[in-house]
Design an enzyme around this catalytic site. Structure first.
Site, PDB file in Angstrom:
ATOM      1  N   SER A 101       0.837  -1.202   0.000  1.00 23.05           N
ATOM      2  CA  SER A 101       0.000   0.000   0.000  1.00 23.05           C
ATOM      3  C   SER A 101       0.866   1.244   0.000  1.00 23.05           C
ATOM      4  O   SER A 101       2.073   1.187   0.247  1.00 23.05           O
ATOM      5  CB  SER A 101      -0.924   0.017   1.230  1.00 23.05           C
ATOM      6  OG  SER A 101      -0.160   0.182   2.417  1.00 23.05           O
ATOM      7  N   SER A 102       0.229   2.362  -0.268  1.00 23.92           N
ATOM      8  CA  SER A 102       0.851   3.666  -0.100  1.00 23.92           C
ATOM      9  C   SER A 102       0.282   4.262   1.178  1.00 23.92           C
ATOM     10  O   SER A 102      -0.903   4.610   1.246  1.00 23.92           O
ATOM     11  CB  SER A 102       0.550   4.575  -1.301  1.00 23.92           C
ATOM     12  OG  SER A 102       1.169   5.837  -1.138  1.00 23.92           O
TER      13      SER A 102
END
Length: 410
Positions: A101-102
């Site tokens: 994920s970011s």
């Protein structure tokens, strides 16, 4: 399709981070305003949808304005599910577990501010992810002073491509970040964008005396803390938990979901008694953190019985032990089985914590050697040979996690 210039969104993001008290250093503000986060989300993201599913959104498929709104939202954005699936590989909502994920910019920038870097410092980043935080580090320190390591080859390739596109040809390595990267050691700073059960001694060994290590510690998906430790001349490290933190776990340490009939696993307890404290406390952040210190190999599991009653469990597969909880009109009953009385260890720590007026997670201190990790709240450290336990004496709590065979990856 070309995206409009995101400079206004980057400046607005910097303004929000500054207003929140997260962005303080003008040099980090310059990095936030310069690095286009949207380029590090290619090919796209998964947004939460109904029924626990994920809705794929790609940079090419979304309207430019919508894509920039997503990229500069104050949210963590899932970029990979189940270790392989990206948003360009499906058009429909899907189920799955996020594996890359970011992280929300608030968390990313807060951590790099806490890292206290100097202009000439070298940094090892464990967990490249999308590469956005790597780019911020490169902008601030110069690409030759940043080494980043990612365990997933596909994730690493996408991050490396985005870094190259934004002009940062940094030292990007594919490998097990738990082992660090000794080739470019020693480092002034080490920062982990994944959670670890405990800070690997390899990181301590690869950090200069006086250097800082910043990492999220804990074995659950919540109840984890951000540890900030300073490496000493003698090869030990010491610091404290500076606040709550939540990251995906390092791949090698990710919790494995329990399968099978949970009632069958707990059918033959050795003891049964009334619990002094309700196990629902473990749904709160600080009690959950303390439970992980008292029983570091245990998992907390919530389930519903055939009659609709709430069922709670602690399982420690390594030590083949369990605690099962049921509630009735008189309170909670705990049944325990196996060589370790899990709830006894957890409950004693929670009682001592309550007697000490429930200190916050930021009061927890940490000492690391090549053989053990020691956590304590209040008082002074005292010696012990026990592997993992608590001591409550004059409002002092202490846990030691001793390694039977010191290893760099534990």
């Amino acid at each position: 399709m070309s995206l409009p210039d995101s400079a206004p969104q980057r400046q607005a993001l910097a303004d929000r981070l500054k207003a929140a008290g997260v962005l303080k250093d003008p040099k980090w503000r310059a990095a936030v305003e310069a690095v286009p986060r949207e380029l590090f989300l290619t090919p796209g993201v998964f947004l939460p949808a109904e029924g626990g599913r994920w809705n794929p959104v790609t940079a090419l498929g979304a309207e430019p304005k919508e894509w920039l709104e997503i990229a500069y939202s104050d949210n963590s954005l899932a970029t990979q599910l189940d270790g392989h699936l990206t948003s360009d590989q499906t058009a429909d909502p899907v189920t799955g577990v996020p594996t890359s994920s970011s992280t929300t910019p608030m968390t990313v920038v807060g951590m790099i501010e806490d890292l206290e870097v100097g202009d000439d410092h070298t940094v090892l980043e464990v967990g490249t992810g999308t590469g956005y935080s790597t780019a911020l580090l490169c902008h601030r320190l110069g690409e030759d002073n940043v080494t980043t390591i990612e365990v997933d080859p596909q994730v690493a390739a996408r991050a490396d491509a985005a870094l190259e596109e934004t002009g940062f040809s940094t030292w990007a390595v594919t490998g097990d970040g738990l082992l660090g990267h000794p080739r470019r050691a020693p480092y002034d700073r080490v920062i982990a964008t994944c959670a670890v059960r405990r800070i690997p001694y390899a990181w301590v060994r690869q950090t200069k005396p006086g250097g800082i290590i910043l990492a999220t510690v804990g074995s659950w998906t919540y109840g984890t803390g951000l540890a900030k430790v300073i490496v000493n001349e003698d090869g030990t490290a010491e610091g404290r938990i500076i606040g709550r933190s939540s990251f995906m776990h390092a791949r090698a340490q990710a919790p494995t979901p329990l399968a099978g009939d949970l009632s069958a696993r707990t059918a033959y307890p050795d003891t049964e008694r009334q619990a002094k404290l309700p196990p629902t406390l473990l749904q709160e952040w600080m009690p959950a953190f303390l439970a992980q210190l008292a029983a570091p190999g245990a998992q907390f599991v919530r389930a519903t019985g055939s009659d609709g009653a709430q069922l709670l469990y602690l399982f420690d597969a390594e030590r083949e032990s369990f605690a099962a909880f049921t509630e009735d009109a008189s309170g909670w009953t705990v049944r325990q089985g196996g060589p370790v009385a899990l709830w006894d260890d957890v409950e004693q720590g929670l009682v001592a914590w309550a007697d000490a007026d429930q200190p916050d997670i930021s009061t927890v201190r940490l000492h690391i050697t090549d053989a053990a990790h020691t956590y304590w709240i209040g008082g002074q450290k005292i010696s012990t040979k026990r592997r993992s336990h608590w001591i409550g004496e004059k409002h002092m709590l202490r846990w030691e996690h001793r390694l039977t065979k010191p290893r760099s990856d534990l």
